[in-house]
Design a protein around this motif. Structure first.
Motif, PDB file in Angstrom:
ATOM      1  N   GLU A   1      23.923 -59.529 -43.861  1.00  0.00           N
ATOM      2  CA  GLU A   1      23.253 -59.101 -45.097  1.00  0.00           C
ATOM      3  C   GLU A   1      21.922 -58.414 -44.794  1.00  0.00           C
ATOM      4  OE1 GLU A   1      24.185 -62.436 -44.716  1.00  0.00           O
ATOM      5  OE2 GLU A   1      26.134 -62.095 -45.674  1.00  0.00           O
ATOM      6  N   GLU A   2      21.172 -58.982 -43.840  1.00  0.00           N
ATOM      7  CA  GLU A   2      19.895 -58.375 -43.459  1.00  0.00           C
ATOM      8  C   GLU A   2      20.114 -56.985 -42.869  1.00  0.00           C
ATOM      9  OE1 GLU A   2      18.387 -61.251 -40.735  1.00  0.00           O
ATOM     10  OE2 GLU A   2      17.223 -62.295 -42.270  1.00  0.00           O
TER      11      GLU A   2
ATOM     12  N   GLU B   1      22.645 -54.937 -43.453  1.00  0.00           N
ATOM     13  CA  GLU B   1      23.040 -54.009 -44.513  1.00  0.00           C
ATOM     14  C   GLU B   1      21.833 -53.580 -45.337  1.00  0.00           C
ATOM     15  OE1 GLU B   1      26.125 -55.899 -46.716  1.00  0.00           O
ATOM     16  OE2 GLU B   1      27.588 -55.715 -45.081  1.00  0.00           O
ATOM     17  N   GLU B   2      20.945 -54.514 -45.639  1.00  0.00           N
ATOM     18  CA  GLU B   2      19.721 -54.191 -46.388  1.00  0.00           C
ATOM     19  C   GLU B   2      18.834 -53.242 -45.579  1.00  0.00           C
ATOM     20  OE1 GLU B   2      17.143 -54.026 -49.487  1.00  0.00           O
ATOM     21  OE2 GLU B   2      19.095 -55.034 -49.491  1.00  0.00           O
ATOM     22  N   TYR B   3      18.754 -53.499 -44.299  1.00  0.00           N
ATOM     23  CA  TYR B   3      17.980 -52.634 -43.417  1.00  0.00           C
ATOM     24  C   TYR B   3      18.554 -51.218 -43.410  1.00  0.00           C
ATOM     25  CZ  TYR B   3      16.185 -50.741 -39.011  1.00  0.00           C
ATOM     26  OH  TYR B   3      15.610 -49.937 -38.060  1.00  0.00           O
TER      27      TYR B   3
ATOM     28  N   LYS C   1      20.292 -49.791 -45.780  1.00  0.00           N
ATOM     29  CA  LYS C   1      20.006 -49.179 -47.089  1.00  0.00           C
ATOM     30  C   LYS C   1      18.580 -48.646 -47.136  1.00  0.00           C
ATOM     31  CE  LYS C   1      23.197 -51.956 -49.824  1.00  0.00           C
ATOM     32  NZ  LYS C   1      23.307 -53.016 -50.848  1.00  0.00           N
ATOM     33  N   GLN C   2      17.644 -49.436 -46.616  1.00  0.00           N
ATOM     34  CA  GLN C   2      16.249 -48.998 -46.589  1.00  0.00           C
ATOM     35  C   GLN C   2      16.085 -47.747 -45.730  1.00  0.00           C
ATOM     36  OE1 GLN C   2      14.010 -52.334 -45.189  1.00  0.00           O
ATOM     37  NE2 GLN C   2      13.914 -53.320 -47.207  1.00  0.00           N
TER      38      GLN C   2
END
Length: 160
Positions: free
Chosen positions: A43-44, A46-48, A50-51
């Motif tokens: 999850e981290e 994927e968030e990274y 996206k950012q």
């Protein structure tokens, strides 16, 4: 000879699995998941990602905006000096949208240039130019031109 013996023995030891398989264990220990390689959870990671994509989009938009501002400046200069238009500049402006304008500092410079040109074109500006003229130099030039014309006329005309 010692090299040949060492090579043959090390190959045999590797085949038996007695300590010669260091390379294979390195390949197996490399994780195939990029999130695990970065030391993050899925999850981290994927968030990274996206950012990173959002930041790249923001940078690209800012870059396109700057390119369009430069194109507007070039278009302005081409109009001012009556140079031919460039399709590339027009395309850049269209890609960035209609809200593109000159940056504030360039707007100030353009406004100052326009004021100076208006001052020069006005009657007061022309009067100031007259005051700055060197009348003696103008008189000398006029007299020199007159004498040249007189000499040219004397050479062509037999009556004079």
């Amino acid at each position: 000879m010692a090299f040949l013996m060492k090579t043959m023995l090390s190959n045999q030891v590797k085949n038996l699995g007695l300590g010669g398989g260091g390379e294979e264990s390195k390949e197996e220990s490399t994780p195939s998941d990029p999130a695990a390689a970065a030391g993050m959870t899925r999850e981290e990671y994927e968030e990274y990602q996206k950012q990173m994509v959002e930041e790249k989009m923001e940078r690209d938009a800012a870059f396109a905006q700057k390119k369009a501002e430069r194109a507007v400046l070039r278009v302005h200069l081409r109009e001012k000096y009556r140079l031919p238009k460039s399709e590339l500049d027009e395309n850049q402006i269209q890609m960035a949208g209609d809200d593109v304008g000159l940056p504030e500092d360039l707007q100030k410079m353009v406004a100052e240039d326009q004021e100076e040109e208006e001052d020069k074109d006005s009657i007061l500006g022309q009067l100031q130019n007259i005051q700055n003229m060197d009348m003696d130099a103008i008189k000398e030039k006029a007299q020199a031109t007159f004498t040249e014309m007189k000499q040219a006329a004397e050479q062509k005309c037999s009556v004079m």
